[in-house]
Design a protein around this motif. Structure first.
Motif, PDB file in Angstrom:
ATOM      1  N   TRP A  16       0.823  -1.214   0.000  1.00 40.52           N
ATOM      2  CA  TRP A  16       0.000   0.000   0.000  1.00 40.52           C
ATOM      3  C   TRP A  16       0.853   1.259   0.000  1.00 40.52           C
ATOM      4  N   VAL A  17       1.981   1.224   0.678  1.00 38.77           N
ATOM      5  CA  VAL A  17       2.888   2.386   0.674  1.00 38.77           C
ATOM      6  C   VAL A  17       3.424   2.640  -0.730  1.00 38.77           C
ATOM      7  N   LEU A  18       3.801   1.574  -1.441  1.00 39.49           N
ATOM      8  CA  LEU A  18       4.306   1.727  -2.799  1.00 39.49           C
ATOM      9  C   LEU A  18       3.222   2.252  -3.741  1.00 39.49           C
ATOM     10  N   ILE A  19       1.988   1.760  -3.557  1.00 42.58           N
ATOM     11  CA  ILE A  19       0.880   2.259  -4.371  1.00 42.58           C
ATOM     12  C   ILE A  19       0.658   3.749  -4.104  1.00 42.58           C
ATOM     13  N   PHE A  20       0.668   4.123  -2.825  1.00 43.11           N
ATOM     14  CA  PHE A  20       0.485   5.531  -2.459  1.00 43.11           C
ATOM     15  C   PHE A  20       1.579   6.410  -3.071  1.00 43.11           C
ATOM     16  N   LEU A  21       2.827   5.946  -2.981  1.00 46.44           N
ATOM     17  CA  LEU A  21       3.937   6.713  -3.528  1.00 46.44           C
ATOM     18  C   LEU A  21       3.830   6.824  -5.053  1.00 46.44           C
ATOM     19  N   GLY A  22       3.336   5.759  -5.680  1.00 44.45           N
ATOM     20  CA  GLY A  22       3.153   5.793  -7.126  1.00 44.45           C
ATOM     21  C   GLY A  22       2.110   6.825  -7.531  1.00 44.45           C
ATOM     22  N   VAL A  23       0.962   6.826  -6.834  1.00 43.78           N
ATOM     23  CA  VAL A  23      -0.092   7.808  -7.130  1.00 43.78           C
ATOM     24  C   VAL A  23       0.397   9.220  -6.839  1.00 43.78           C
ATOM     25  N   LEU A  24       1.100   9.396  -5.699  1.00 42.74           N
ATOM     26  CA  LEU A  24       1.622  10.702  -5.343  1.00 42.74           C
ATOM     27  C   LEU A  24       2.632  11.195  -6.377  1.00 42.74           C
ATOM     28  N   SER A  25       3.482  10.302  -6.879  1.00 38.19           N
ATOM     29  CA  SER A  25       4.460  10.682  -7.892  1.00 38.19           C
ATOM     30  C   SER A  25       3.775  11.110  -9.183  1.00 38.19           C
ATOM     31  N   PHE A  26       2.703  10.400  -9.559  1.00 39.33           N
ATOM     32  CA  PHE A  26       1.963  10.761 -10.774  1.00 39.33           C
ATOM     33  C   PHE A  26       1.328  12.139 -10.626  1.00 39.33           C
ATOM     34  N   LEU A  27       0.712  12.393  -9.465  1.00 39.02           N
ATOM     35  CA  LEU A  27       0.079  13.696  -9.242  1.00 39.02           C
ATOM     36  C   LEU A  27       1.122  14.815  -9.222  1.00 39.02           C
ATOM     37  N   ALA A  28       2.273  14.541  -8.594  1.00 34.90           N
ATOM     38  CA  ALA A  28       3.330  15.552  -8.560  1.00 34.90           C
ATOM     39  C   ALA A  28       3.865  15.839  -9.955  1.00 34.90           C
ATOM     40  N   TRP A  29       3.979  14.805 -10.768  1.00 33.95           N
ATOM     41  CA  TRP A  29       4.449  14.971 -12.156  1.00 33.95           C
ATOM     42  C   TRP A  29       3.478  15.818 -12.970  1.00 33.95           C
ATOM     43  N   ARG A  30       2.157  15.528 -12.844  1.00 41.23           N
ATOM     44  CA  ARG A  30       1.159  16.285 -13.601  1.00 41.23           C
ATOM     45  C   ARG A  30       1.059  17.727 -13.091  1.00 41.23           C
ATOM     46  N   LEU A  31       1.207  17.903 -11.756  1.00 44.15           N
ATOM     47  CA  LEU A  31       1.169  19.252 -11.199  1.00 44.15           C
ATOM     48  C   LEU A  31       2.364  20.067 -11.678  1.00 44.15           C
ATOM     49  N   ASN A  32       3.508  19.424 -11.722  1.00 45.80           N
ATOM     50  CA  ASN A  32       4.699  20.103 -12.229  1.00 45.80           C
ATOM     51  C   ASN A  32       4.523  20.500 -13.688  1.00 45.80           C
ATOM     52  N   ALA A  33       3.936  19.605 -14.489  1.00 45.07           N
ATOM     53  CA  ALA A  33       3.692  19.912 -15.905  1.00 45.07           C
ATOM     54  C   ALA A  33       2.709  21.068 -16.055  1.00 45.07           C
ATOM     55  N   SER A  34       1.699  21.114 -15.159  1.00 46.68           N
ATOM     56  CA  SER A  34       0.721  22.204 -15.220  1.00 46.68           C
ATOM     57  C   SER A  34       1.351  23.550 -14.899  1.00 46.68           C
ATOM     58  N   TYR A  35       2.254  23.592 -13.923  1.00 41.25           N
ATOM     59  CA  TYR A  35       2.921  24.840 -13.548  1.00 41.25           C
ATOM     60  C   TYR A  35       3.803  25.379 -14.675  1.00 41.25           C
ATOM     61  N   TRP A  36       4.460  24.495 -15.402  1.00 40.51           N
ATOM     62  CA  TRP A  36       5.473  24.913 -16.366  1.00 40.51           C
ATOM     63  C   TRP A  36       4.988  24.872 -17.819  1.00 40.51           C
ATOM     64  N   LYS A  37       3.701  24.605 -18.043  1.00 46.69           N
ATOM     65  CA  LYS A  37       3.238  24.449 -19.422  1.00 46.69           C
ATOM     66  C   LYS A  37       3.308  25.733 -20.243  1.00 46.69           C
ATOM     67  N   ASP A  38       3.159  26.907 -19.575  1.00 44.34           N
ATOM     68  CA  ASP A  38       3.180  28.184 -20.322  1.00 44.34           C
ATOM     69  C   ASP A  38       4.556  28.832 -20.359  1.00 44.34           C
TER      70      ASP A  38
END
Length: 251
Positions: free
Chosen positions: A227-249
């Motif tokens: 469950w910890v690995l699953i949580f870290l995987g989901v958190l990493s995906f959200l952090a990646w998409r959030l980072n892409a959203s900040y830097w898209k412009d």
């Protein structure tokens, strides 16, 4: 800190107690893979019964308390009635009455504490060792073991397995010219109360219990780790998409 030091000390004592065997003994014998019964409560309960009845006479388990057996689904009343041989309180540790000095006189060495023996030796080693005893009249105990040559421990489970002798063949090494002894199988002298298949199954249960006893929270740790690995995987995906959203412009 004291608990960790105690655990390390027991591991060291267990390894030292077996250090008198020839260095080549373990390397020459192929280890059999122990069945994985970690999630089988019936197997673990049977293993606990075998441990208390056959191992706890000489070997202690000072890091394990009897009341932890309730984690295996064993009722406290059943523990009190059928498994509580070395003490009168279910909350006490699995100690033995035999004095270390007496044990050393009888067996040549003090039997190691088995609390963490499965972690020190490994399940495959224990599974093969418990199934490799044979009759040897040249030994003080009358028994020997292929995995642990000239071991001081007698075959306390012989009534279950029966009495066997080992066959060895001597061959001449073509390169060195020295005579080499090779194992050529066992000969069943008298049958035991168990068939060979049932005995192997019983040893798998005993080894599974020893493995559980070395870390009772092992299965919980593994499930939590998933469950910890699953949580870290989901958190990493959200952090990646959030980072892409900040830097898209930003180009």
């Amino acid at each position: 800190m004291k608990k960790w030091l105690s655990t390390l000390a027991l591991v060291g004592a267990a390894m030292f107690a077996f250090s008198t065997a020839p260095a080549h003994a373990e390397g020459e014998v192929a280890l059999d893979r122990a069945p994985d019964n970690a999630d089988n409560f019936a197997s673990l309960q049977h293993g606990a019964q075998l441990f208390v009845n056959y191992c706890l006479n000489c070997h202690s388990a000072n890091l394990m308390r009897y009341n932890r057996l309730t984690d295996l689904g064993i009722d406290p009343k059943e523990i009190q009635a059928n498994l509580l041989f070395t003490t009168d309180k279910i909350g006490n540790t699995m100690s033995v009455a035999m004095r270390p000095d007496d044990a050393k006189t009888w067996f040549g060495t003090t039997p190691p504490d088995l609390s963490v023996e499965a972690r020190a030796r490994g399940k495959d080693w224990l599974y093969t060792y418990l199934r490799s005893f044979y009759r040897d009249e040249t030994r003080p105990t009358g028994w020997n073991n292929r995995v642990y040559e000239n071991v001081g421990m007698p075959h306390v489970l012989w009534a279950l397995q029966g009495i066997r002798t080992a066959k060895f063949e001597t061959e001449t090494d073509e390169k060195t010219g020295e005579k080499v002894k090779h194992f050529a199988g066992y000969t069943q002298v008298t049958p035991g109360t168990m068939s060979p298949v049932d005995y192997d199954s019983a040893m798998a249960d005993l080894v599974s219990y020893l493995s559980w006893m070395s870390e009772p929270a092992q299965q919980t740790r593994k499930r939590l780790g998933v469950w910890v690995l699953i949580f870290l995987g989901v958190l990493s995906f959200l952090a990646w998409r959030l980072n892409a959203s900040y830097w898209k412009d930003i180009k």
